[in-house]
Design a protein around this motif. Structure first.
Motif, PDB file in Angstrom:
ATOM      1  N   VAL A 152      75.158  45.721  64.531  1.00  0.00           N
ATOM      2  CA  VAL A 152      76.122  46.113  65.555  1.00  0.00           C
ATOM      3  C   VAL A 152      75.639  47.353  66.298  1.00  0.00           C
ATOM      4  O   VAL A 152      75.671  47.427  67.536  1.00  0.00           O
ATOM      5  N   ILE A 153      75.175  48.347  65.558  1.00  0.00           N
ATOM      6  CA  ILE A 153      74.688  49.582  66.187  1.00  0.00           C
ATOM      7  C   ILE A 153      73.502  49.293  67.095  1.00  0.00           C
ATOM      8  O   ILE A 153      73.409  49.788  68.221  1.00  0.00           O
ATOM      9  N   GLY A 154      72.565  48.457  66.613  1.00  0.00           N
ATOM     10  CA  GLY A 154      71.391  48.133  67.425  1.00  0.00           C
ATOM     11  C   GLY A 154      71.753  47.396  68.701  1.00  0.00           C
ATOM     12  O   GLY A 154      71.183  47.670  69.773  1.00  0.00           O
ATOM     13  N   LYS A 155      72.712  46.462  68.614  1.00  0.00           N
ATOM     14  CA  LYS A 155      73.107  45.707  69.805  1.00  0.00           C
ATOM     15  C   LYS A 155      73.778  46.607  70.830  1.00  0.00           C
ATOM     16  O   LYS A 155      73.521  46.496  72.046  1.00  0.00           O
ATOM     17  N   LEU A 156      74.632  47.502  70.383  1.00  0.00           N
ATOM     18  CA  LEU A 156      75.307  48.415  71.303  1.00  0.00           C
ATOM     19  C   LEU A 156      74.325  49.373  71.957  1.00  0.00           C
ATOM     20  O   LEU A 156      74.439  49.688  73.146  1.00  0.00           O
ATOM     21  N   LYS A 157      73.346  49.846  71.191  1.00  0.00           N
ATOM     22  CA  LYS A 157      72.358  50.761  71.773  1.00  0.00           C
ATOM     23  C   LYS A 157      71.476  50.058  72.782  1.00  0.00           C
ATOM     24  O   LYS A 157      71.164  50.606  73.843  1.00  0.00           O
ATOM     25  N   ARG A 158      71.042  48.831  72.447  1.00  0.00           N
ATOM     26  CA  ARG A 158      70.198  48.100  73.387  1.00  0.00           C
ATOM     27  C   ARG A 158      70.972  47.694  74.637  1.00  0.00           C
ATOM     28  O   ARG A 158      70.398  47.572  75.723  1.00  0.00           O
ATOM     29  N   GLY A 159      72.286  47.503  74.491  1.00  0.00           N
ATOM     30  CA  GLY A 159      73.094  47.145  75.645  1.00  0.00           C
ATOM     31  C   GLY A 159      73.322  48.296  76.603  1.00  0.00           C
ATOM     32  O   GLY A 159      73.644  48.074  77.771  1.00  0.00           O
ATOM     33  N   LYS A 160      73.155  49.544  76.137  1.00  0.00           N
ATOM     34  CA  LYS A 160      73.314  50.737  76.984  1.00  0.00           C
ATOM     35  C   LYS A 160      74.645  50.741  77.723  1.00  0.00           C
ATOM     36  O   LYS A 160      74.730  50.981  78.924  1.00  0.00           O
ATOM     37  N   GLY A 161      75.722  50.430  76.974  1.00  0.00           N
ATOM     38  CA  GLY A 161      77.058  50.465  77.539  1.00  0.00           C
ATOM     39  C   GLY A 161      77.579  49.142  78.033  1.00  0.00           C
ATOM     40  O   GLY A 161      78.770  49.013  78.332  1.00  0.00           O
ATOM     41  N   THR A 162      76.719  48.120  78.136  1.00  0.00           N
ATOM     42  CA  THR A 162      77.167  46.815  78.634  1.00  0.00           C
ATOM     43  C   THR A 162      78.181  46.175  77.691  1.00  0.00           C
ATOM     44  O   THR A 162      79.154  45.554  78.137  1.00  0.00           O
ATOM     45  N   PHE A 163      77.970  46.339  76.388  1.00  0.00           N
ATOM     46  CA  PHE A 163      78.866  45.750  75.392  1.00  0.00           C
ATOM     47  C   PHE A 163      79.786  46.797  74.772  1.00  0.00           C
ATOM     48  O   PHE A 163      80.329  46.578  73.695  1.00  0.00           O
ATOM     49  N   GLY A 164      79.957  47.931  75.424  1.00  0.00           N
ATOM     50  CA  GLY A 164      80.773  48.995  74.879  1.00  0.00           C
ATOM     51  C   GLY A 164      79.918  50.019  74.148  1.00  0.00           C
ATOM     52  O   GLY A 164      78.683  49.951  74.153  1.00  0.00           O
ATOM     53  N   ALA A 165      80.575  50.955  73.526  1.00  0.00           N
ATOM     54  CA  ALA A 165      79.868  52.017  72.807  1.00  0.00           C
ATOM     55  C   ALA A 165      80.767  52.545  71.702  1.00  0.00           C
ATOM     56  O   ALA A 165      82.003  52.476  71.781  1.00  0.00           O
ATOM     57  N   LEU A 166      80.140  53.059  70.663  1.00  0.00           N
ATOM     58  CA  LEU A 166      80.877  53.681  69.566  1.00  0.00           C
ATOM     59  C   LEU A 166      81.342  55.068  70.000  1.00  0.00           C
ATOM     60  O   LEU A 166      80.657  55.767  70.749  1.00  0.00           O
ATOM     61  N   LEU A 167      82.514  55.455  69.511  1.00  0.00           N
ATOM     62  CA  LEU A 167      83.043  56.764  69.884  1.00  0.00           C
ATOM     63  C   LEU A 167      82.224  57.895  69.282  1.00  0.00           C
ATOM     64  O   LEU A 167      82.196  58.986  69.815  1.00  0.00           O
TER      65      LEU A 167
END
Length: 288
Positions: A152-167
């Motif tokens: 999950v962390i890797g997907k969010l980082k690679r998305g650069k905000g496209t799929f949301g971000a952790l607070l």
């Protein structure tokens, strides 16, 4: 699978295009390709490595052929079991980059996390869960496919905000608010004030005063002539000017280069003494 059913793109595609087409063809058949570079000084050493880690499974070996070109063969254990070259040029050394390349074709374990691709539904669910302020572990637990927290962390980082971000800050569910940050106190420079004690000059009566006989010591106390009193100076000044280093401050004052000392002229005897005659004799009496 018969060899004639395996496609061959060597002649009309570049290396990167070949690799992409190979992976896509293998992915359709749920096969994963694992490539490992190995440094070995001889083909026999490379085959020993392949036999040890393949555990009886066939593997692909890439190296330099007898025709001095990069070539690929199929091996099992320490033997080459199939060579696609018509002249059986084989592999005699590492590739032009200096490595023997080993490739293993494996099928991912069923339900293994991180092995399946993200579908459009998964990405939308990931975006919704991240927007709710959940942690990576909470998002992974609610996503289908048994995905891990790191996935999950890797997907969010690679998305650069496209799929949301952790607070980035965990929620304190006990009180319903974010855990407060502890602020570090601001460091301030502290310069302690070193008081200098002024010594009142002795009166003529005090100069004529002599110490009475003392019975607390085994030998008589030598009478010290009352020398003219001096104003204390700093320890550093006394060291630089060869003056008396007897401490002249309060008992619990801080020490250092600025602490007050006697500052009188040092005694001539003994040689290299650090005290004036009055303080030198007083220290001898205490020691006795």
């Amino acid at each position: 699978m018969p060899a004639e059913e395996v496609p061959h793109w060597h002649e009309d595609l570049s290396g990167a295009e070949q690799s992409a087409r190979h992976d896509a063809w293998l992915r359709e058949r749920e096969i994963l390709r694992i490539s490992i570079p190995v440094v070995a000084d001889a083909l026999e050493k490379a085959l020993e490595w392949g036999a040890y880690y393949s555990r009886g499974m066939a593997y692909i070996l890439a190296g330099r052929s007898r025709n001095d070109t990069n070539h690929v063969v199929i091996c099992r254990g320490q033997e080459i079991i199939w060579d696609p070259a018509i002249d059986d040029s084989g592999v005699v050394g590492p590739c032009s980059d200096g490595y023997f390349w080993f490739e293993f074709l494996v099928r991912p374990l069923e339900g293994a996390s991180g092995m399946s691709e993200w579908s459009a539904e998964d990405l939308q669910m990931l975006r919704d869960l991240a927007g709710q302020g959940l942690s990576a572990a909470q998002i992974a637990a609610r996503l289908p496919g048994q995905r891990s927290r790191n996935a999950v962390i890797g997907k969010l980082k690679r998305g650069k905000g496209t799929f949301g971000a952790l607070l980035g800050q965990p929620k304190n569910h006990a009180i319903g608010r974010a855990t407060p940050k502890t602020e570090k106190p601001v460091k301030r420079k502290y310069h302690p004030v070193r008081p200098v004690m002024a010594v009142t000059p002795a009166s003529p009566v005090e100069l004529l005063f002599t110490s009475p006989d003392c019975t607390h010591f085994s030998k008589p106390i030598e009478v010290v002539p009352n020398l003219p009193a001096t104003l204390p100076i700093t320890f550093l000044q006394a060291v630089m000017t060869d003056r008396c280093l007897h401490y002249a401050g309060a008992p619990y004052d801080p020490d250092g280069p600025d602490m007050p000392v006697c500052g009188a002229e040092r005694a001539a005897e003994p040689l290299h003494t650090r005290y004036c005659r009055r303080h030198l004799i007083a220290k001898r009496q205490v020691a006795a």
